[in-house]
Design a protein around this motif. Sequence first.
Motif, PDB file in Angstrom:
ATOM      1  N   GLN A  50      39.792 -25.762   7.998  1.00 32.16           N
ATOM      2  CA  GLN A  50      40.344 -27.053   7.614  1.00 32.16           C
ATOM      3  C   GLN A  50      40.911 -27.053   6.193  1.00 32.16           C
ATOM      4  O   GLN A  50      41.380 -28.080   5.708  1.00 32.16           O
ATOM      5  N   SER A  75      43.695 -29.705   2.359  1.00 33.05           N
ATOM      6  CA  SER A  75      43.209 -30.257   3.610  1.00 33.05           C
ATOM      7  C   SER A  75      44.171 -31.305   4.169  1.00 33.05           C
ATOM      8  O   SER A  75      44.448 -31.350   5.367  1.00 33.05           O
ATOM      9  N   THR A  76      44.701 -32.139   3.284  1.00 33.31           N
ATOM     10  CA  THR A  76      45.639 -33.174   3.705  1.00 33.31           C
ATOM     11  C   THR A  76      46.940 -32.561   4.213  1.00 33.31           C
ATOM     12  O   THR A  76      47.495 -33.005   5.226  1.00 33.31           O
ATOM     13  N   SER A  79      46.362 -31.255   7.626  1.00 32.67           N
ATOM     14  CA  SER A  79      46.337 -32.365   8.575  1.00 32.67           C
ATOM     15  C   SER A  79      47.752 -32.829   8.911  1.00 32.67           C
ATOM     16  O   SER A  79      48.075 -33.101  10.072  1.00 32.67           O
ATOM     17  N   GLY A  82      49.314 -30.496  11.225  1.00 37.05           N
ATOM     18  CA  GLY A  82      48.762 -30.713  12.563  1.00 37.05           C
ATOM     19  C   GLY A  82      49.449 -31.865  13.271  1.00 37.05           C
ATOM     20  O   GLY A  82      49.764 -31.787  14.469  1.00 37.05           O
ATOM     21  N   SER A  83      49.719 -32.943  12.544  1.00 33.64           N
ATOM     22  CA  SER A  83      50.438 -34.084  13.122  1.00 33.64           C
ATOM     23  C   SER A  83      51.865 -33.699  13.506  1.00 33.64           C
ATOM     24  O   SER A  83      52.378 -34.129  14.543  1.00 33.64           O
ATOM     25  N   SER A 118      53.039 -37.717   9.701  1.00 28.59           N
ATOM     26  CA  SER A 118      53.103 -36.433   9.009  1.00 28.59           C
ATOM     27  C   SER A 118      53.940 -36.529   7.736  1.00 28.59           C
ATOM     28  O   SER A 118      53.513 -36.091   6.659  1.00 28.59           O
TER      29      SER A 118
END
Length: 164
Positions: A50, A75-76, A79, A82-83, A118
């Motif tokens: 992550q 981490s952000t 993420s 991932g979006s 995103s």
Amino acid sequence: MQQGLPRMTARVLTCLFVADAGSLTAAELVQHLQVSPASVSKAIGFLESQGLVLRQRDERRRERYFVDDDVWYRSTIASAHGSALIAETARQGVAVLGRDSPAAARLENIARFSDFISESILRAAEQVREILHVKPVPDSGGHAEPDADRGEDAARPPGGPVKG
């Protein structure tokens, strides 16, 4: 745990956050948390995936796990990527199903939503990173003064009012 981390993973991350050096070895984590090495290993694996923890070998060739000032940024960003991947996958589904089906319409909405999220997350992460990386510039008396070159109140602590 409120962010979706399993209990042991949250404990390992918290232990690293409160360590003065921001890093510990697996043995130190086991000792501090009074858990098995396997529990620490599994938690570290997840945290690394992550982008929340980094791994480095120390001078004694032991692996150290650490968090740094960019942990939330990395981490952000992960993420947000991932979006973006969800959006891309949803659009592939639209092509497979054909644009006129109700399922394709749902997938297109998922793709549009995921793209927006995103892009917004990436933009926000960059803005926050700039704000949080502003360091006070000591004046000749050793007191923090705003950094005039940046046009910002460099002495403002994180979380304070943001000038827009």
